[in-house]
Design an enzyme around this catalytic site. Structure first.
Site, PDB file in Angstrom:
ATOM      1  N   PHE A 233      29.955  45.262  39.821  1.00 21.38           N
ATOM      2  CA  PHE A 233      30.685  43.997  39.694  1.00 21.38           C
ATOM      3  C   PHE A 233      30.218  43.068  40.831  1.00 21.38           C
ATOM      4  O   PHE A 233      31.022  42.490  41.560  1.00 21.38           O
ATOM      5  CB  PHE A 233      32.202  44.197  39.779  1.00 21.38           C
ATOM      6  CG  PHE A 233      32.763  45.145  38.756  1.00 21.38           C
ATOM      7  CD1 PHE A 233      32.983  44.742  37.443  1.00 21.38           C
ATOM      8  CD2 PHE A 233      33.082  46.455  39.107  1.00 21.38           C
ATOM      9  CE1 PHE A 233      33.518  45.614  36.502  1.00 21.38           C
ATOM     10  CE2 PHE A 233      33.608  47.336  38.171  1.00 21.38           C
ATOM     11  CZ  PHE A 233      33.825  46.922  36.867  1.00 21.38           C
ATOM     12  N   ASP A 305      33.851  46.873  43.125  1.00 20.81           N
ATOM     13  CA  ASP A 305      34.768  45.766  43.423  1.00 20.81           C
ATOM     14  C   ASP A 305      35.013  44.944  42.161  1.00 20.81           C
ATOM     15  O   ASP A 305      34.455  43.853  41.993  1.00 20.81           O
ATOM     16  CB  ASP A 305      34.172  44.885  44.535  1.00 20.81           C
ATOM     17  CG  ASP A 305      35.035  43.675  44.839  1.00 20.81           C
ATOM     18  OD1 ASP A 305      36.278  43.788  44.743  1.00 20.81           O
ATOM     19  OD2 ASP A 305      34.477  42.603  45.162  1.00 20.81           O
ATOM     20  N   CYS A 345      41.559  43.766  43.752  1.00 16.59           N
ATOM     21  CA  CYS A 345      42.102  42.447  44.081  1.00 16.59           C
ATOM     22  C   CYS A 345      43.272  42.106  43.167  1.00 16.59           C
ATOM     23  O   CYS A 345      43.654  40.942  43.053  1.00 16.59           O
ATOM     24  CB  CYS A 345      41.006  41.376  43.978  1.00 16.59           C
ATOM     25  SG  CYS A 345      40.381  41.146  42.307  1.00 16.59           S
TER      26      CYS A 345
END
Length: 399
Positions: A233, A305, A345
């Site tokens: 990613f 990520d 996130c």
């Protein structure tokens, strides 16, 4: 820019709303508001009075069209919301960031919304340009007063306006508008711990780049000496660039977006020219990790990520399953003695739940492992309330 004059609205909350306000939480949802005197428009000041004693207990920005009806600016003793009030908030925020600015970095978040006492307002600085992003239309009436304060704090002339999807443009204040100064091009270069990166401040994601992972990118760079690195990613290649800067002998950027990988290639070229150490793979991360494992590929560092897997509370179980699946696929790609960096996130996913999910992946892998560290937000992304904490990362060394 259109001049908008806010009104003052006498407001009372429900008993629960008062408890929320006194606890220091910056959001008062519509159900917490008992009464508002007057019609009220976005940006009016809700002056909140105690239900029983009719005494001032807080003030916030009113938005009649948002579930978050009032974004709290202050609670406690009476205070005047004026230029001096905002100046104090901005200067306090700048002071907090000063240590970062001494580290050869000129891309940073100056105002982190609620967490810097300015709910719904983000200000990111890229070199000599500041980008103001509004997550609520309630800030429109204050932009004229805020601009010189922000210019002075950020030491910039140029300020660009960005609007969240929920915010409708006003005359002269559309998404991407240059509010003051001039912009030679939509894309500019900024510096982050001795590497150069590109930010599209007019139409790029967020305000042009993802600044919150700065310290993790630097850490991966420090660990990458003599390693081969897989950046899953990868988006614009921030981890990839830092890994190359740190001395990796091979870096693979993997992303489903061709345009994002092109930016990653350009970010690499900006620092290292046409560097044969950098490779790209365009494809679905889940599928590509399976393919790389079938091919027997392994890396000294694997960074996972992903974008947010949970936008709403009901998506949390599915998000945790996605974190489980993607990290399960990543573990076989880590060389013996190598490192897995797993990040989330998703604000809806708690740090405890995320870390527990990755820990289960490690236990079920059958490999010995060592927890190296857990990291959260960098200094320019302070956290002052639970919903403000979204970024969490964990580093594991595998045997």
């Amino acid at each position: 820019m259109v001049e908008l004059t806010p009104q003052r609205l006498a407001t009372k909350l429900t008993p629960q709303g008062e408890r929320i306000l006194r606890s220091g939480h910056p959001w008062l949802f519509d159900g917490a508001v008992a009464s508002v005197k007057g019609e009220g428009k976005a940006g009016d000041l809700a002056i909140i009075f105690d239900r029983k004693k009719d005494k001032f207990i807080g003030v916030g920005l009113y938005d009649p069209d948002s579930p978050i009806r009032i974004r709290v600016l202050h609670q406690g003793e009476p205070v005047k919301i004026d230029t001096a009030f905002f100046s104090d908030r901005i200067q306090a925020a700048r002071k907090l960031r000063l240590p970062l600015l001494k580290k050869n970095t000129n891309g940073y978040r100056l105002i982190h919304g609620e967490n810097d006492g300015m709910p719904g307002l983000i200000v990111d600085v890229y070199a000599d340009v500041a980008v103001v992003k509004l997550y609520s239309p309630s800030w429109f009436p204050y932009l004229t007063d805020l601009l010189p304060l922000l210019q002075r704090a950020a030491k910039v002339e140029t300020v660009v306006l960005r609007l969240a999807r929920v915010v409708t443009a006003r005359p002269g204040m559309a998404n991407g508008t240059v509010l003051t100064g001039s912009l030679a091009a939509n894309e500019l270069t900024f510096r982050e711990h001795n590497v150069e990166l590109l930010a599209d401040v007019v139409s790029g994601h967020k305000t042009g780049f993802f600044l919150d992972h700065r310290h993790n990118r630097k850490r991966v760079g420090e660990l990458a000496t003599g390693q081969d690195v897989l950046d899953v990613f990868s988006y614009a290649g921030g981890f990839s660039v830092h890994a190359l800067h740190g001395g990796a002998y091979r870096v693979v950027s993997l992303d489903i977006s061709g345009p994002a990988l092109e930016v990653a290639r350009r970010n690499v070229a900006l620092n290292f020219g046409d560097d044969p150490r950098h490779e790209t793979i365009e494809g679905d991360a889940f599928q590509e990790l399976e393919r790389l494992a079938r091919q027997g590929e392994q890396f000294g560092i694997v960074v996972v990520d992903p974008p947010s897997f949970a936008k709403r509370e009901k998506e949390v179980p599915r998000a945790l399953d996605a974190y489980r699946r993607i990290n399960t696929l990543a573990v076989p790609l880590v060389k013996p003695g190598g490192i897995l960096v797993a990040a989330s996130c998703s604000a809806r996913v708690s740090a405890d739940d995320f870390f527990a999910t990755v820990a289960k992946v490690m236990k079920r892998s059958g490999r010995e492992y060592e927890l190296l560290e857990k990291t959260f937000h960098d200094v320019d992304h302070p956290i002052s309330f639970p919903e403000g904490a979204y970024l969490k990362s964990v580093y594991y060394r595998l045997a």
